[in-house]
Enzyme design. Sequence first.
Site, PDB file in Angstrom:
ATOM      1  N   CYS A   1     -20.718 -18.358 -25.255  1.00  0.00           N
ATOM      2  CA  CYS A   1     -19.912 -17.947 -26.739  1.00  0.00           C
ATOM      3  C   CYS A   1     -20.671 -17.308 -27.531  1.00  0.00           C
ATOM      4  O   CYS A   1     -20.763 -17.074 -28.074  1.00  0.00           O
ATOM      5  CB  CYS A   1     -19.322 -19.532 -26.244  1.00  0.00           C
ATOM      6  SG  CYS A   1     -18.264 -19.531 -27.279  1.00  0.00           S
TER       7      CYS A   1
ATOM      8  N   GLN B   1     -21.311 -28.212 -18.702  1.00  0.00           N
ATOM      9  CA  GLN B   1     -21.827 -27.077 -19.789  1.00  0.00           C
ATOM     10  C   GLN B   1     -22.072 -27.984 -21.257  1.00  0.00           C
ATOM     11  O   GLN B   1     -20.887 -28.429 -21.919  1.00  0.00           O
ATOM     12  CB  GLN B   1     -20.813 -26.292 -19.625  1.00  0.00           C
ATOM     13  CG  GLN B   1     -21.762 -24.973 -20.625  1.00  0.00           C
ATOM     14  CD  GLN B   1     -20.946 -23.210 -20.291  1.00  0.00           C
ATOM     15  OE1 GLN B   1     -19.134 -23.679 -21.456  1.00  0.00           O
ATOM     16  NE2 GLN B   1     -20.860 -22.977 -19.747  1.00  0.00           N
TER      17      GLN B   1
ATOM     18  N   ARG C   1     -10.642 -15.727 -17.269  1.00  0.00           N
ATOM     19  CA  ARG C   1      -8.510 -14.897 -18.221  1.00  0.00           C
ATOM     20  C   ARG C   1      -7.863 -14.011 -16.597  1.00  0.00           C
ATOM     21  O   ARG C   1      -7.042 -14.242 -15.924  1.00  0.00           O
ATOM     22  CB  ARG C   1      -9.122 -14.185 -18.396  1.00  0.00           C
ATOM     23  CG  ARG C   1      -9.530 -14.663 -20.239  1.00  0.00           C
ATOM     24  CD  ARG C   1      -9.682 -13.130 -21.436  1.00  0.00           C
ATOM     25  NE  ARG C   1     -10.796 -12.146 -20.431  1.00  0.00           N
ATOM     26  CZ  ARG C   1     -10.279 -10.709 -21.295  1.00  0.00           C
ATOM     27  NH1 ARG C   1      -9.694 -10.370 -22.428  1.00  0.00           N
ATOM     28  NH2 ARG C   1     -10.910 -10.161 -20.781  1.00  0.00           N
TER      29      ARG C   1
END
Length: 328
Positions: free
Chosen positions: A101, A71, A227
């Site tokens: 992000c 990325q 997560r």
Amino acid sequence: MRLLLAPMEGLLDDAMRDVLTRAAGGEAYDHAVAEFARVTSTLLPHRFYTRISPELLHRGRTAAGTPVRIQLLGSDPECMAENAAHLTRLTPPGIDLNFGCPAPTVNRHRGGAILLDEPELLHRIALAVRPAVPATIPFTAKMRLGVNDHGRAVECAQALAGGGVEELVVHARSKLDAYRPPAYWEEIAKVAAAVDIPVVANGEVWNVSDWQRCRAESGQRDVMLGRGAVADPLLAQRIRRVAAGGQAGAPEDDWPELLPAIAHFWERVGAKLEARHVPGRLKQWLKLLERNYPQAARLALEVRPLRNTLEIEPVLRRHGVPLIAEAA
């Protein structure tokens, strides 16, 4: 149906990718994405990419065989294109652009989700990078729903698709939302309806029920896990089992399966980091595992006050973690 493993700076590095793709089974994830490479005004050397993704030294795959895409994060179209062209010499399994992000330090330097207020810039970046990536290498992007709201999500997605991006992962929150629940999966459906490229849903998928609701509300078959996969390393395996008509199973019943994974993680992190940083990585993982495994909570309680590996290893052994030294 595809399951993808997300990039997560400071959490889902090569050590964790190795552990998760092994634990879930070699074919559980269709591909993973490495943490971002920050592109500024310089040409990043190949050793930078092999540091963040050692998998590049092994045909771009984890030990379990999962392809790992690289990325890129930045705001200068020409620099992004030059770095992408240089990166292709390593023949990565894919090149992904980061517009997701939400970290303030990244956003202050015009990287990640902050660019979602500038769809025309997203288009110019994609348009510049597209010719630099051979057709044999997938060219994708990841974005959020916006900076402070969701008003420009469709416009951003169309800008990227129009620039030549072949597939789009959409994290169902804005930059302002960060990682706070809920995730707005229904907004992904609006994005997908506006572009003619595949869209992958992402955000707040912690268990099989979340995966089912995410697919239903987003209208997308493919989901990226972040997560949730770290908190339950067998989540991808559970999802595939349910998709095939089986039962998910209770995480706490599978704790014995995780003990070798914890041992492997301890070994990998110990080889990668300075000794003083190793306990922190284990504690970080145990904190997430506590969501699903009461056994992890008990282990974390004993490990939390300890500061060095020599103190921690006897505790791990006492909890059944088969460390290499003990196995030898």
